[in-house]
Design a protein around this motif. Structure first.
Motif, PDB file in Angstrom:
ATOM      1  N   LEU A 232       0.836  -1.201   0.000  1.00  0.00           N
ATOM      2  CA  LEU A 232       0.000   0.000   0.000  1.00  0.00           C
ATOM      3  C   LEU A 232       0.870   1.249   0.000  1.00  0.00           C
ATOM      4  CD1 LEU A 232      -2.423  -1.034   2.905  1.00  0.00           C
ATOM      5  CD2 LEU A 232      -2.941  -1.179   0.462  1.00  0.00           C
ATOM      6  N   ALA A 233       0.331   2.326  -0.564  1.00  0.00           N
ATOM      7  CA  ALA A 233       0.926   3.660  -0.456  1.00  0.00           C
ATOM      8  C   ALA A 233      -0.111   4.578   0.180  1.00  0.00           C
ATOM      9  CB  ALA A 233       1.331   4.194  -1.827  1.00  0.00           C
ATOM     10  N   ALA A 234       0.335   5.436   1.078  1.00  0.00           N
ATOM     11  CA  ALA A 234      -0.611   6.291   1.799  1.00  0.00           C
ATOM     12  C   ALA A 234      -0.075   7.705   1.916  1.00  0.00           C
ATOM     13  CB  ALA A 234      -0.893   5.726   3.190  1.00  0.00           C
ATOM     14  N   ALA A 235      -1.001   8.667   1.929  1.00  0.00           N
ATOM     15  CA  ALA A 235      -0.683  10.070   2.179  1.00  0.00           C
ATOM     16  C   ALA A 235      -1.692  10.599   3.189  1.00  0.00           C
ATOM     17  CB  ALA A 235      -0.740  10.887   0.894  1.00  0.00           C
ATOM     18  N   SER A 236      -1.242  11.404   4.124  1.00  0.00           N
ATOM     19  CA  SER A 236      -2.141  11.902   5.161  1.00  0.00           C
ATOM     20  C   SER A 236      -1.734  13.304   5.585  1.00  0.00           C
ATOM     21  CB  SER A 236      -2.142  10.970   6.376  1.00  0.00           C
ATOM     22  OG  SER A 236      -0.838  10.866   6.931  1.00  0.00           O
ATOM     23  N   VAL A 237      -2.705  14.022   6.152  1.00  0.00           N
ATOM     24  CA  VAL A 237      -2.476  15.360   6.687  1.00  0.00           C
ATOM     25  C   VAL A 237      -3.165  15.454   8.041  1.00  0.00           C
ATOM     26  CG1 VAL A 237      -2.858  17.838   6.389  1.00  0.00           C
ATOM     27  CG2 VAL A 237      -2.323  16.414   4.401  1.00  0.00           C
ATOM     28  N   ALA A 238      -2.431  15.950   9.041  1.00  0.00           N
ATOM     29  CA  ALA A 238      -2.981  16.153  10.380  1.00  0.00           C
ATOM     30  C   ALA A 238      -2.893  17.629  10.741  1.00  0.00           C
ATOM     31  CB  ALA A 238      -2.222  15.310  11.394  1.00  0.00           C
ATOM     32  N   TRP A 239      -3.997  18.162  11.263  1.00  0.00           N
ATOM     33  CA  TRP A 239      -4.066  19.571  11.636  1.00  0.00           C
ATOM     34  C   TRP A 239      -4.392  19.657  13.120  1.00  0.00           C
ATOM     35  CZ3 TRP A 239      -8.780  23.172  10.402  1.00  0.00           C
ATOM     36  CH2 TRP A 239      -8.511  24.462  10.897  1.00  0.00           C
ATOM     37  N   LYS A 240      -3.428  20.111  13.910  1.00  0.00           N
ATOM     38  CA  LYS A 240      -3.649  20.272  15.342  1.00  0.00           C
ATOM     39  C   LYS A 240      -4.287  21.632  15.597  1.00  0.00           C
ATOM     40  CE  LYS A 240      -0.287  17.040  17.233  1.00  0.00           C
ATOM     41  NZ  LYS A 240       0.826  16.820  18.185  1.00  0.00           N
ATOM     42  N   LEU A 241      -5.561  21.590  15.983  1.00  0.00           N
ATOM     43  CA  LEU A 241      -6.295  22.829  16.237  1.00  0.00           C
ATOM     44  C   LEU A 241      -5.809  23.495  17.517  1.00  0.00           C
ATOM     45  CD1 LEU A 241      -9.870  21.484  15.423  1.00  0.00           C
ATOM     46  CD2 LEU A 241      -8.313  22.682  13.896  1.00  0.00           C
ATOM     47  N   THR A 242      -5.566  22.670  18.551  1.00  0.00           N
ATOM     48  CA  THR A 242      -5.044  23.142  19.830  1.00  0.00           C
ATOM     49  C   THR A 242      -4.020  22.119  20.324  1.00  0.00           C
ATOM     50  OG1 THR A 242      -6.648  21.980  21.242  1.00  0.00           O
ATOM     51  CG2 THR A 242      -7.333  24.106  20.330  1.00  0.00           C
ATOM     52  N   LYS A 243      -3.521  22.327  21.530  1.00  0.00           N
ATOM     53  CA  LYS A 243      -2.593  21.358  22.117  1.00  0.00           C
ATOM     54  C   LYS A 243      -3.277  20.054  22.478  1.00  0.00           C
ATOM     55  CE  LYS A 243       0.658  24.722  24.074  1.00  0.00           C
ATOM     56  NZ  LYS A 243       1.314  25.191  25.327  1.00  0.00           N
ATOM     57  N   ARG A 244      -4.614  20.034  22.404  1.00  0.00           N
ATOM     58  CA  ARG A 244      -5.364  18.854  22.829  1.00  0.00           C
ATOM     59  C   ARG A 244      -6.270  18.275  21.747  1.00  0.00           C
ATOM     60  NH1 ARG A 244      -5.949  18.079  28.504  1.00  0.00           N
ATOM     61  NH2 ARG A 244      -4.755  19.590  29.727  1.00  0.00           N
ATOM     62  N   THR A 245      -6.354  18.896  20.590  1.00  0.00           N
ATOM     63  CA  THR A 245      -7.294  18.426  19.563  1.00  0.00           C
ATOM     64  C   THR A 245      -6.628  18.385  18.186  1.00  0.00           C
ATOM     65  OG1 THR A 245      -8.104  20.688  19.229  1.00  0.00           O
ATOM     66  CG2 THR A 245      -9.321  19.293  20.786  1.00  0.00           C
ATOM     67  N   GLN A 246      -7.122  17.472  17.343  1.00  0.00           N
ATOM     68  CA  GLN A 246      -6.582  17.297  15.992  1.00  0.00           C
ATOM     69  C   GLN A 246      -7.676  16.826  15.047  1.00  0.00           C
ATOM     70  OE1 GLN A 246      -2.778  15.040  15.210  1.00  0.00           O
ATOM     71  NE2 GLN A 246      -4.165  13.569  14.239  1.00  0.00           N
ATOM     72  N   LEU A 247      -7.612  17.288  13.805  1.00  0.00           N
ATOM     73  CA  LEU A 247      -8.405  16.774  12.710  1.00  0.00           C
ATOM     74  C   LEU A 247      -7.451  16.187  11.674  1.00  0.00           C
ATOM     75  CD1 LEU A 247     -11.037  19.633  12.184  1.00  0.00           C
ATOM     76  CD2 LEU A 247     -11.368  17.450  13.360  1.00  0.00           C
ATOM     77  N   ASP A 248      -7.876  15.136  10.956  1.00  0.00           N
ATOM     78  CA  ASP A 248      -6.955  14.504  10.022  1.00  0.00           C
ATOM     79  C   ASP A 248      -7.696  13.795   8.895  1.00  0.00           C
ATOM     80  OD1 ASP A 248      -7.551  11.716  11.061  1.00  0.00           O
ATOM     81  OD2 ASP A 248      -6.622  12.554  12.845  1.00  0.00           O
ATOM     82  N   VAL A 249      -6.948  13.531   7.815  1.00  0.00           N
ATOM     83  CA  VAL A 249      -7.474  12.808   6.663  1.00  0.00           C
ATOM     84  C   VAL A 249      -6.384  11.882   6.144  1.00  0.00           C
ATOM     85  CG1 VAL A 249      -6.817  14.694   5.119  1.00  0.00           C
ATOM     86  CG2 VAL A 249      -8.521  13.012   4.379  1.00  0.00           C
ATOM     87  N   LEU A 250      -6.798  10.680   5.704  1.00  0.00           N
ATOM     88  CA  LEU A 250      -5.877   9.669   5.198  1.00  0.00           C
ATOM     89  C   LEU A 250      -6.398   9.133   3.875  1.00  0.00           C
ATOM     90  CD1 LEU A 250      -3.570   7.463   5.575  1.00  0.00           C
ATOM     91  CD2 LEU A 250      -5.336   6.088   6.709  1.00  0.00           C
ATOM     92  N   ALA A 251      -5.508   9.002   2.883  1.00  0.00           N
ATOM     93  CA  ALA A 251      -5.845   8.398   1.595  1.00  0.00           C
ATOM     94  C   ALA A 251      -4.849   7.278   1.314  1.00  0.00           C
ATOM     95  CB  ALA A 251      -5.806   9.439   0.478  1.00  0.00           C
ATOM     96  N   VAL A 252      -5.373   6.096   0.932  1.00  0.00           N
ATOM     97  CA  VAL A 252      -4.539   4.918   0.716  1.00  0.00           C
ATOM     98  C   VAL A 252      -4.860   4.322  -0.645  1.00  0.00           C
ATOM     99  CG1 VAL A 252      -3.810   2.688   1.638  1.00  0.00           C
ATOM    100  CG2 VAL A 252      -4.633   4.462   3.201  1.00  0.00           C
ATOM    101  N   ALA A 253      -3.831   3.859  -1.336  1.00  0.00           N
ATOM    102  CA  ALA A 253      -4.008   3.204  -2.635  1.00  0.00           C
ATOM    103  C   ALA A 253      -3.270   1.872  -2.623  1.00  0.00           C
ATOM    104  CB  ALA A 253      -3.472   4.080  -3.769  1.00  0.00           C
ATOM    105  N   GLY A 254      -3.918   0.832  -3.162  1.00  0.00           N
ATOM    106  CA  GLY A 254      -3.275  -0.463  -3.283  1.00  0.00           C
ATOM    107  C   GLY A 254      -2.290  -0.471  -4.436  1.00  0.00           C
ATOM    108  N   LEU A 255      -1.112  -1.074  -4.220  1.00  0.00           N
ATOM    109  CA  LEU A 255      -0.076  -1.090  -5.243  1.00  0.00           C
ATOM    110  C   LEU A 255       0.048  -2.435  -5.943  1.00  0.00           C
ATOM    111  CD1 LEU A 255       2.774   0.925  -3.488  1.00  0.00           C
ATOM    112  CD2 LEU A 255       0.961   1.760  -4.995  1.00  0.00           C
ATOM    113  N   ASN A 256      -0.677  -3.438  -5.479  1.00  0.00           N
ATOM    114  CA  ASN A 256      -0.660  -4.726  -6.173  1.00  0.00           C
ATOM    115  C   ASN A 256      -2.050  -5.361  -6.125  1.00  0.00           C
ATOM    116  OD1 ASN A 256      -0.743  -5.533  -3.508  1.00  0.00           O
ATOM    117  ND2 ASN A 256       0.858  -7.083  -3.696  1.00  0.00           N
ATOM    118  N   HIS A 257      -2.208  -6.487  -6.804  1.00  0.00           N
ATOM    119  CA  HIS A 257      -3.527  -7.097  -6.981  1.00  0.00           C
ATOM    120  C   HIS A 257      -4.142  -7.552  -5.662  1.00  0.00           C
ATOM    121  CE1 HIS A 257      -6.761  -9.461  -8.741  1.00  0.00           C
ATOM    122  NE2 HIS A 257      -6.362 -10.506  -8.028  1.00  0.00           N
ATOM    123  N   ASP A 258      -3.338  -8.021  -4.739  1.00  0.00           N
ATOM    124  CA  ASP A 258      -3.866  -8.577  -3.494  1.00  0.00           C
ATOM    125  C   ASP A 258      -4.213  -7.523  -2.449  1.00  0.00           C
ATOM    126  OD1 ASP A 258      -3.693 -11.383  -4.173  1.00  0.00           O
ATOM    127  OD2 ASP A 258      -1.517 -11.163  -4.059  1.00  0.00           O
TER     128      ASP A 258
END
Length: 272
Positions: A232-258
């Motif tokens: 698998l290959a993945a790219a993600s971004v995390a945004w820390k709103l405060t010292k105690r909170t975070q929002l994030d997004v992850l995208a993953v793509a399969g690189l082989n048939h299985d």
């Protein structure tokens, strides 16, 4: 004398305010906030004693098309990380809701399964830098209990160990590796087999609060039905709103048939 008295009075008030502010700052509880999300791997940091870190995946969609059947899995996940000591924590992860849609391409028949997933219990012990700074390493044994509905859950218990290594090179760059060895559930839901995964990642801080990550994951699954390698290959971004909170997004793509074809996950984390 009156002016001198007033000056001394206000000087004393200012001194008391400064001392009170310093004392309040010292008494303020420390925060150690380093979520696993949205990485495919894990961090080597642990939650402070008396604090609870909650990581949520509000929307997690995955598609797997093997040419004969197309499966779409949509689920939500929640993980609680409970600080025990200065370098250890307990973890509880659960899938409260999942929907698996399977479509047979030849017949067009569609089958849906909806329900809760399994519960995973884990314990993380930091071996170095439990605050996640510099070279942070840990060991994390876990066991998964088959409490979920068939199709959403695995159907039997499994266990394994996660070994995260995280190196913060400087304020901008970091690299990480997460190894995982597991006794995974067989495809038919009965018995277990050996499964090994390695995740390699590079992180870059775009700003003081926004971090981007790129990862590659390689899994060797020795299921008795078929031995496969998933990449698998993945790219993600995390945004820390405060010292105690975070929002994030992850995208993953399969690189082989299985490997699954694609995955997108949206969520966040908070500590309290």
């Amino acid at each position: 004398m009156g002016a001198v008295a007033v000056t001394l009075k206000w000087s004393a008030v200012a001194l008391l305010m400064t001392i009170s502010s310093a004392a309040a700052a010292q008494d303020a509880p420390a925060v150690r906030f380093c979520p696993n999300r949205p990485s495919l791997g894990a961090s080597g940091c642990t939650t402070l004693p008396g604090q609870v870190q909650v990581e949520l995946s509000g929307f997690d969609w995955q598609r797997d098309d093997d040419g004969e059947t197309r499966e779409d899995l949509i689920r939500s996940e929640v993980t609680a990380r409970i600080g025990l000591t200065s370098n250890s924590e307990a973890q509880i992860a659960w899938t409260p809701l999942g929907t698996l849609r399977s479509r047979d391409k030849a017949s067009g028949d569609v089958m849906r399964q909806t329900g809760a997933g399994d519960v995973t219990l884990g314990w993380r012990r930091a071996l170095s830098h439990p605050d996640g700074k510099k070279l942070s390493t840990a060991v994390q044994p876990y066991v998964t209990l088959p409490v979920g509905r068939s199709g959403i859950g695995e159907g039997d218990w499994s266990a394994g160990t996660v070994l995260p290594v995280f190196w913060r090179i400087n304020k901008k760059w970091s690299i990480d590796f997460t190894g995982q060895l597991a006794a995974a559930v067989d495809e038919d839901g009965r018995g277990r087999h050996f499964d090994a995964t390695g995740v390699f990642g590079v992180g870059y801080a775009l700003t003081d609060s926004v971090t981007a990550n790129a990862e590659v994951s390689v899994e060797r699954d020795q299921d008795p039905a078929q031995h496969v390698v998933r990449t698998l290959a993945a790219a993600s971004v995390a945004w820390k709103l405060t010292k105690r909170t975070q929002l994030d997004v992850l995208a993953v793509a399969g690189l082989n048939h299985d490997a699954p074809d694609a995955r997108i996950a949206l969520g966040g984390a908070l500590v309290f």
